[in-house]
Design an enzyme around this catalytic site. Structure first.
Site, PDB file in Angstrom:
ATOM      1  N   THR A  41     -60.835  79.192  83.354  1.00 48.96           N
ATOM      2  CA  THR A  41     -60.043  77.947  83.414  1.00 48.96           C
ATOM      3  C   THR A  41     -60.163  77.156  84.570  1.00 48.96           C
ATOM      4  O   THR A  41     -59.848  75.957  84.638  1.00 48.96           O
ATOM      5  CB  THR A  41     -58.570  78.619  83.608  1.00 48.96           C
ATOM      6  OG1 THR A  41     -58.425  79.656  82.307  1.00 48.96           O
ATOM      7  CG2 THR A  41     -57.350  77.544  83.557  1.00 48.96           C
ATOM      8  N   ALA A  42     -61.016  77.868  85.819  1.00 50.08           N
ATOM      9  CA  ALA A  42     -61.136  77.058  86.965  1.00 50.08           C
ATOM     10  C   ALA A  42     -62.159  75.820  86.572  1.00 50.08           C
ATOM     11  O   ALA A  42     -61.955  74.634  86.888  1.00 50.08           O
ATOM     12  CB  ALA A  42     -61.889  77.921  87.974  1.00 50.08           C
ATOM     13  N   SER A  92     -59.803  84.264  80.144  1.00 50.47           N
ATOM     14  CA  SER A  92     -59.360  82.726  80.814  1.00 50.47           C
ATOM     15  C   SER A  92     -58.486  82.135  79.735  1.00 50.47           C
ATOM     16  O   SER A  92     -58.858  82.197  78.454  1.00 50.47           O
ATOM     17  CB  SER A  92     -60.815  82.139  81.090  1.00 50.47           C
ATOM     18  OG  SER A  92     -61.362  82.673  82.104  1.00 50.47           O
ATOM     19  N   HIS A 145     -60.798  84.484  92.472  1.00 53.37           N
ATOM     20  CA  HIS A 145     -60.356  85.935  93.134  1.00 53.37           C
ATOM     21  C   HIS A 145     -60.201  85.869  94.315  1.00 53.37           C
ATOM     22  O   HIS A 145     -59.926  84.662  94.997  1.00 53.37           O
ATOM     23  CB  HIS A 145     -61.493  86.747  92.548  1.00 53.37           C
ATOM     24  CG  HIS A 145     -61.524  86.909  91.186  1.00 53.37           C
ATOM     25  ND1 HIS A 145     -60.540  86.972  90.092  1.00 53.37           N
ATOM     26  CD2 HIS A 145     -62.735  87.068  90.203  1.00 53.37           C
ATOM     27  CE1 HIS A 145     -61.079  87.017  88.901  1.00 53.37           C
ATOM     28  NE2 HIS A 145     -62.206  87.240  88.926  1.00 53.37           N
TER      29      HIS A 145
END
Length: 284
Positions: free
Chosen positions: A117-118, A65, A156
């Site tokens: 990163t989310a 990430s 995803h």
């Protein structure tokens, strides 16, 4: 007697078991391109596990990430290819009811990992005004549907399938980020270990780019391979998902993509989420 040219350099590769990563690594995983003196051994694990392994520098080449990369710059540089970038789309927060962004405050949100990163982007949006539980990315939709958490942060293929479980989109973080900055949201990248040395780092990055280009030029073949990792995705949705995250951005971050990474990590630092400023190093 073996000569120097006969000695193969082992490259242990880590990537996520999802269609876009499988698509870009198809050529390397299935001997579609000449890798010269390099032998690639593939490990498929969820991105949070790969982030944690990268903290210990376990793999020579690994998906990470961009948030996670902020903690591993001593050991890894970023490959200029292999990025997953959401251009006005990205990770989503979903819930059973359309509660709105303000309705998330104080709620418990299932997340796919604290180094994703989310999660960084969600923290930039909400600050500390929510609770979170870490769960495997492929369990989150079920947890939200069952009412075990108030909302879920999905990555995803869940971005294409959440409505199949009757869930409502609360915020697309890629859209929010684009509205805030005018930039795409850089989610994942491939990191290469610095102790390989400059020559090997360059050569391995070139091979990664060749693998990505092979997939794009042999789309149906690569997609057929990637489909085995497309949980609940039919061919059309798998093709759509791969197109979202394997494209021109994946061949090279480019100037705008690099600006997006720098902006994201700088904002993470200024918000107190990332402890230190990040100096970016790109290979290729």
């Amino acid at each position: 007697m073996a000569t120097t040219s006969d000695v193969k350099t082992q490259i242990h590769v880590g990537h996520s078991p999802d269609p876009d990563d499988a698509f870009m690594f198809h050529a390397l995983a299935n001997d579609k391109i000449d890798t010269g003196n390099y032998v690639f051994t593939h490990t498929l694990q969820d991105i949070e596990t790969l982030n944690r392994r990268a903290l210990k520098a376990e793999l020579e080449l690994t998906a990470v990430s961009l948030h996670g990369y902020a903690y591993m710059t001593d050991n890894y540089a970023l490959c200029a290819c292999g990025a997953s970038i959401g251009d006005n789309y990205g990770p989503m927060v979903v819930a059973r009811e359309a509660i709105g962004i303000e309705g998330l405050r104080g709620k418990t949100i299932a997340i796919p990992g604290e180094m994703t990163t989310a999660f960084l982007t969600l923290k930039l949006l909400l600050g500390d005004d929510f609770k979170h539980e870490v769960h495997s990315f492929d369990e989150i939709l079920n947890l939200v549907e069952a009412g075990k958490v108030d909302a879920g942060l999905i990555i995803h293929e869940g971005q294409l399938t959440y409505a199949d479980q009757g869930l409502k989109l609360i915020v697309d973080l890629g859209c929010w980020w684009h509205d805030e900055t005018g930039l795409p949201l850089p989610l994942g990248a491939n990191a290469i270990r610095k102790d390989l040395g400059a020559k090997a780092m360059d050569e391995v990055t070139v091979l990664l780019k060749e693998s990505i280009r092979y997939g794009l030029e042999h789309r149906e073949e690569a997609l057929e391979y990637a489909l085995q990792y497309g949980r609940n995705l039919d061919h059309a949705k798998a093709d759509q998902f791969v197109g979202m995250y394997v494209n021109d951005w994946t061949l090279d971050f480019g100037e705008r993509g690099r600006e997006a990474v720098a902006t994201l990590l700088d904002r993470g630092f200024k918000a107190g989420i990332i402890p230190n400023p990040v100096t970016l190093e790109f290979i290729g």
